[in-house]
Write a protein that holds these residues in place. Structure first.
Motif, PDB file in Angstrom:
ATOM      1  N   ALA A 176     -49.480  11.214   4.089  1.00  0.00           N
ATOM      2  CA  ALA A 176     -49.868  11.446   2.700  1.00  0.00           C
ATOM      3  C   ALA A 176     -49.318  10.378   1.774  1.00  0.00           C
ATOM      4  N   GLY A 177     -50.079  10.062   0.730  1.00  0.00           N
ATOM      5  CA  GLY A 177     -49.600   9.155  -0.296  1.00  0.00           C
ATOM      6  C   GLY A 177     -48.726   9.876  -1.300  1.00  0.00           C
ATOM      7  N   GLY A 178     -47.918   9.120  -2.022  1.00  0.00           N
ATOM      8  CA  GLY A 178     -47.039   9.722  -3.014  1.00  0.00           C
ATOM      9  C   GLY A 178     -45.847  10.410  -2.374  1.00  0.00           C
ATOM     10  N   VAL A 264     -42.832   4.144   3.303  1.00  0.00           N
ATOM     11  CA  VAL A 264     -42.135   5.256   2.658  1.00  0.00           C
ATOM     12  C   VAL A 264     -40.887   4.694   1.990  1.00  0.00           C
ATOM     13  N   THR A 265     -40.803   4.887   0.678  1.00  0.00           N
ATOM     14  CA  THR A 265     -39.736   4.278  -0.109  1.00  0.00           C
ATOM     15  C   THR A 265     -39.088   5.288  -1.039  1.00  0.00           C
ATOM     16  N   ARG A 266     -37.818   5.060  -1.337  1.00  0.00           N
ATOM     17  CA  ARG A 266     -37.147   5.848  -2.375  1.00  0.00           C
ATOM     18  C   ARG A 266     -36.782   4.960  -3.563  1.00  0.00           C
ATOM     19  N   ARG A 271     -36.544   9.749  -4.246  1.00  0.00           N
ATOM     20  CA  ARG A 271     -37.074  10.661  -3.232  1.00  0.00           C
ATOM     21  C   ARG A 271     -38.050   9.871  -2.364  1.00  0.00           C
ATOM     22  N   PRO A 272     -38.208  10.238  -1.077  1.00  0.00           N
ATOM     23  CA  PRO A 272     -39.155   9.495  -0.241  1.00  0.00           C
ATOM     24  C   PRO A 272     -40.595   9.697  -0.698  1.00  0.00           C
ATOM     25  N   ALA A 273     -41.325   8.577  -0.823  1.00  0.00           N
ATOM     26  CA  ALA A 273     -42.721   8.605  -1.246  1.00  0.00           C
ATOM     27  C   ALA A 273     -43.445   7.437  -0.579  1.00  0.00           C
ATOM     28  N   ARG A 274     -44.699   7.669  -0.196  1.00  0.00           N
ATOM     29  CA  ARG A 274     -45.474   6.609   0.458  1.00  0.00           C
ATOM     30  C   ARG A 274     -46.244   5.810  -0.594  1.00  0.00           C
ATOM     31  N   ALA A 275     -46.103   4.489  -0.504  1.00  0.00           N
ATOM     32  CA  ALA A 275     -46.722   3.577  -1.462  1.00  0.00           C
ATOM     33  C   ALA A 275     -47.167   2.314  -0.740  1.00  0.00           C
ATOM     34  N   LEU A 276     -48.020   1.542  -1.412  1.00  0.00           N
ATOM     35  CA  LEU A 276     -48.326   0.210  -0.908  1.00  0.00           C
ATOM     36  C   LEU A 276     -47.053  -0.641  -0.960  1.00  0.00           C
ATOM     37  N   LEU A 317     -47.193   2.002  -6.422  1.00  0.00           N
ATOM     38  CA  LEU A 317     -48.589   2.089  -5.999  1.00  0.00           C
ATOM     39  C   LEU A 317     -48.730   3.159  -4.921  1.00  0.00           C
ATOM     40  N   TRP A 318     -48.620   4.427  -5.337  1.00  0.00           N
ATOM     41  CA  TRP A 318     -48.707   5.524  -4.364  1.00  0.00           C
ATOM     42  C   TRP A 318     -50.026   5.442  -3.587  1.00  0.00           C
TER      43      TRP A 318
END
Length: 351
Positions: A176-178, A264-266, A271-276, A317-318
């Motif tokens: 999932a994104g974001g 996946v970045t914080r 918090r962990p989130a998936r982004a470009l 860039l989620w």
């Protein structure tokens, strides 16, 4: 078609995901419903009055819809770790004349006010992310007439959600994104296929499942439904639609060949989130501490300035792993494509 959505007049097992920070607009939610599915307003980062206005706008369109809220689940950060990260990213902020908050800002995203709003002015569906509300909150919303959904990322989280009394589980895979909906942001979910996650959750609890994470094609939808989900929730696939409130630089980046992968970045929010992957994730994720919502508030001014300048090096860039499927088109066309009514057809990067 299961009763889960058909009771609200939907004839497609498709749900527009809540995407906080701008992408989820009343227009997108309305378009999702008129296409035969259902949409969610994103209550995260909004005050109760701002959310109330979006509810009024959507209700005036005469369509069923849901509202998503962030449950307070703070990740504390020490003053030393916060100060170190401020110093690390300050050169980026100085390029735009942005002053970064000197001290951590910890808040609960107007939690009580928004719960009071949804109890006094109920909507058909209410979903929760980041944490599980206590049983009294769940009971109050159900008494008000709302179906309560909880986003989970594991069978253990599903059991906890069921114990709190929710009606439906939104099962989110890591693609999932974001933001990840994980209840334990210090330990992001391990890689797992959505179908395997659905199976694991269904073995653990008997609640209906809405599947999300990496669903961007009709084949993805069919696979999720065959695995036992009653509906598929899509987010990234809708980011470039005409009704999306995502920024122009964000929309363009989703199909820009310069962006070759997600990560996946914080670095942006703690918090962990998936982004470009971009300059900010590459340079600052290695030194970013955990700390939510403090890092969200810290990087917010910089992200807004970068977005206004079209500087995709510094924007969050989620995006999910299937972001290349996002098309610049009416949301109704995206829903038709996901339902298999029209062929998959990706537009050009200039789209």
């Amino acid at each position: 078609m299961s009763a889960l959505l058909s009771d609200l007049g939907a004839d497609l097992p498709l749900v527009a995901a809540p995407m906080a920070g701008g992408p989820s607009t009343p227009a997108l939610v309305t378009a999702a419903a008129r296409a035969g599915g259902l949409g969610f307003l994103a209550g995260g980062y909004r005050t109760a009055p701002a959310l109330a206005e979006q509810i009024r706008t959507t209700r005036a369109a005469g369509v069923p819809f849901g509202v998503n809220l962030f449950v307070p689940n703070p990740v504390p950060i020490s003053a030393a770790a916060y100060g170190s990260y401020v110093r690390a990213i300050r050169p980026e902020a100085e390029r735009y004349g942005v002053t970064l908050p000197a001290h951590p800002l910890e808040d609960d995203d107007h939690w009580t006010d928004k719960i009071d709003l949804l109890v006094s002015d109920p909507v058909p569906w209410v979903s929760f992310t980041f944490g599980i509300p206590g049983p009294p909150v769940v009971k109050a919303l159900r008494r008000a007439g709302s179906t309560v959904l909880q986003c989970v990322t594991s069978a253990d989280e599903a059991r906890r959600a069921a114990a709190a009394g929710v009606d439906v589980l939104v099962v989110q895979a890591p693609a999932a994104g974001g933001h990840s909906a994980t209840l334990t942001p210090a330990r992001p979910p391990r890689p797992v296929r959505l179908t395997d996650l659905i199976a694991s959750v269904r073995r653990a609890v008997a609640l209906p499942v809405v599947a999300t994470g990496g669903i961007t094609t009709a084949a993805d939808v069919a696979t999720a439904l065959a695995a036992g989900a009653e509906a598929a929730m899509v987010g990234t696939a809708l980011l470039r639609t005409h009704e999306s409130g995502a920024s122009a630089p964000h929309k363009a980046a989703l199909v820009d060949p310069a962006f070759t992968a997600t990560t996946v970045t914080r670095a942006f929010t703690g918090r962990p989130a998936r982004a470009l992957r971009n300059h900010f994730t590459d340079h600052y994720d290695p030194v970013a501490p955990l700390g939510y919502p403090a890092l969200h508030h810290l990087t917010g001014p910089l992200r807004r300035a970068a977005t206004a300048a079209g500087d995709t090096r510094l924007i969050h860039l989620w995006a999910g792993t299937g972001h290349r499927q996002a098309a610049a088109e009416p949301a109704a066309d995206t829903f038709d494509r996901l339902a298999g009514r029209i062929p998959t057809c990706r537009d050009s990067p200039a789209g």
